[in-house]
Design a protein around this motif. Structure first.
Motif, PDB file in Angstrom:
ATOM      1  N   LYS A   2       0.834  -1.185   0.000  1.00  0.00           N
ATOM      2  CA  LYS A   2       0.000   0.000   0.000  1.00  0.00           C
ATOM      3  C   LYS A   2       0.879   1.250   0.000  1.00  0.00           C
ATOM      4  O   LYS A   2       1.936   1.278   0.629  1.00  0.00           O
ATOM      5  N   THR A   3       0.423   2.281  -0.673  1.00  0.00           N
ATOM      6  CA  THR A   3       1.218   3.491  -0.866  1.00  0.00           C
ATOM      7  C   THR A   3       0.428   4.724  -0.428  1.00  0.00           C
ATOM      8  O   THR A   3      -0.650   4.613   0.182  1.00  0.00           O
ATOM      9  N   ASN A   6      -3.185   4.858  -1.227  1.00  0.00           N
ATOM     10  CA  ASN A   6      -4.084   4.203  -0.277  1.00  0.00           C
ATOM     11  C   ASN A   6      -4.377   5.089   0.925  1.00  0.00           C
ATOM     12  O   ASN A   6      -5.484   5.054   1.481  1.00  0.00           O
ATOM     13  N   LEU A   7      -3.387   5.885   1.348  1.00  0.00           N
ATOM     14  CA  LEU A   7      -3.630   6.829   2.440  1.00  0.00           C
ATOM     15  C   LEU A   7      -4.699   7.841   2.049  1.00  0.00           C
ATOM     16  O   LEU A   7      -5.545   8.224   2.868  1.00  0.00           O
ATOM     17  N   CYS A  23       4.197  11.293   6.986  1.00  0.00           N
ATOM     18  CA  CYS A  23       4.449  10.814   5.622  1.00  0.00           C
ATOM     19  C   CYS A  23       5.330  11.793   4.854  1.00  0.00           C
ATOM     20  O   CYS A  23       6.274  11.392   4.155  1.00  0.00           O
ATOM     21  N   TYR A  58       2.661   4.817   4.284  1.00  0.00           N
ATOM     22  CA  TYR A  58       1.457   4.121   4.759  1.00  0.00           C
ATOM     23  C   TYR A  58       1.726   3.444   6.097  1.00  0.00           C
ATOM     24  O   TYR A  58       0.904   3.500   7.008  1.00  0.00           O
ATOM     25  N   CYS A  61       1.857   5.923   9.209  1.00  0.00           N
ATOM     26  CA  CYS A  61       0.669   6.721   9.522  1.00  0.00           C
ATOM     27  C   CYS A  61       0.011   6.189  10.790  1.00  0.00           C
ATOM     28  O   CYS A  61      -0.238   4.976  10.909  1.00  0.00           O
ATOM     29  N   THR A  64      -3.310   3.931  10.251  1.00  0.00           N
ATOM     30  CA  THR A  64      -3.365   2.636   9.569  1.00  0.00           C
ATOM     31  C   THR A  64      -3.181   1.468  10.526  1.00  0.00           C
ATOM     32  O   THR A  64      -3.488   0.332  10.199  1.00  0.00           O
TER      33      THR A  64
END
Length: 371
Positions: A2-3, A6-7, A23, A58, A61, A64
């Motif tokens: 996920k990158t 995705n955030l 990030c 990701y 964060c 997440t």
């Protein structure tokens, strides 16, 4: 993997971004330059072509929940409010620091002590300017003093640090040059979400977290935005203007200290309308992954509740207590520190319950949430 895309989908579009800047901090510190912050503090693709899709943004964060188990293990975290080695109530010995700082000025006093003894070369704090409080990498005694006081608007300390850091460190090899410049030992002062991100970066061993020697966390019921029609309603109801506010303290309620010497007390429930939506998802009130956590809750006016969470934090506090801090005379109330700790734990439980309630409400509506 996920990158940042995705955030955007999973965090930003669901209004769960804390604007902690983690990030952007990592991406700018290693000079990828794919991400930046807009004027509102929200991260965005500044140059998507530079994104290498490493997925680290990701993972670090706080929303997440990636690496949660790793940072809990590293911090020896335990329920309900993280690891607590000791709780005390203290204030700065220096009257000038007490007058300019929040509550008892303990954070400022400890930062100055660390700086004066050579344990840090700088501190990530915030500073008051005409446009409000801004993130700041303080590298002198005067700059640390200038940072004293409270702020409860957007907390974006890390990106400013990364911008300065990346000036000296475009690569891991250049860290040697950074240290030659003398900025290799940093104390970080931040909210729980920021401390969470720092700890994730340290678990991964990524820049610029390697230079952060001390993490000082602040009690946080949420970040509040003091502009627009909502604050006008608070001003009218409690008969004051934000232009006249010299200092803000949060204990059980908001305390607005005015230039006239008066004080306005506003219940937390009335302030909820000013809280950013993302803060309703935050589970951490007392910066549970910090070396030391600080706040006014549980302490009388002019004093700070201090919770040590790591052996490093305990050692730093012990040294500072001998030189720059004074502790409440517990002969007058032997249970004072215990009572303060109980109130912090209660606030921690309440914030966790509120976040879980919010998540449950979304789940009932069929809205996907990050687990």
């Amino acid at each position: 993997m996920k990158t940042f895309f995705n955030l955007i989908q999973e965090v930003q579009k669901k209004e769960r971004c804390h604007k902690c800047g983690g990030c952007v901090t990592f991406c700018s510190a290693i000079n990828y330059g794919a991400l930046d912050l807009d004027d509102d503090g929200k991260p965005f693709y500044s140059d998507i072509e530079k994104c290498i899709e490493c997925g680290i943004c990701y993972m670090i964060c706080p929303e997440t929940h990636e690496l949660d188990e790793e940072i809990k293990k590293k911090a020896e975290w335990s329920s309900p409010a993280g690891r607590i080695i000791s709780t005390s109530v203290a204030r700065a010995k220096d009257l000038i620091i007490r007058e300019n700082g929040t509550d008892g000025g303990v954070v400022t006093a400890m930062l100055l002590h660390l700086f004066d003894t050579g344990r840090i070369n700088g501190a990530v704090v915030s500073k008051s300017l005409d446009r409000g409080r801004v993130p700041w990498l303080a590298t002198t005694r005067e700059e640390i003093m200038d940072s004293a006081g409270s702020h409860f608007d957007h907390s974006q300390g890390m990106p400013a640090f990364a911008e300065t850091y990346s000036t000296f460190s475009p690569s891991v090899k250049a860290l040697k040059e950074l240290r030659k410049e003398g900025i290799e030992k940093i104390a970080f002062v931040g909210t729980p979400c920021q401390i969470n991100t720092i700890r994730k970066m340290q678990v991964l061993g990524v820049v610029p977290s390697d230079t952060i020697q001390f993490c000082f966390g602040l009690f946080c019921s949420g970040n509040y935005i003091f502009h627009g029609s909502r604050i006008r309603k608070i001003e009218d109801k409690y008969h004051f203007r934000m232009d006249d506010v010299e200092k803000i303290n949060i204990k059980e309620n908001f305390l607005f200290n005015l230039s006239t010497g008066e004080q306005r007390e506003v219940p937390l429930e009335d302030m909820q309308q000013l809280k950013r939506t993302a803060c309703s998802f935050c589970e951490d009130f007392s910066a549970e992954y910090a070396d030391i956590s600080f706040g006014g809750l549980g302490a009388d006016h002019g004093w700070t509740t201090v919770i040590t969470r790591s052996p490093l934090g305990r050692a730093v506090l012990a040294d500072a207590s001998e030189k720059v801090l004074e502790h409440f005379d517990y002969d007058h109330n032997p249970l004072y520190a215990t009572q303060a700790e109980d109130r912090v734990i209660k606030a921690s439980r309440n914030k966790l319950a509120g976040a879980q309630k919010m998540m449950d409400q979304l789940a009932k509506k069929g809205i996907n949430v990050i687990s």
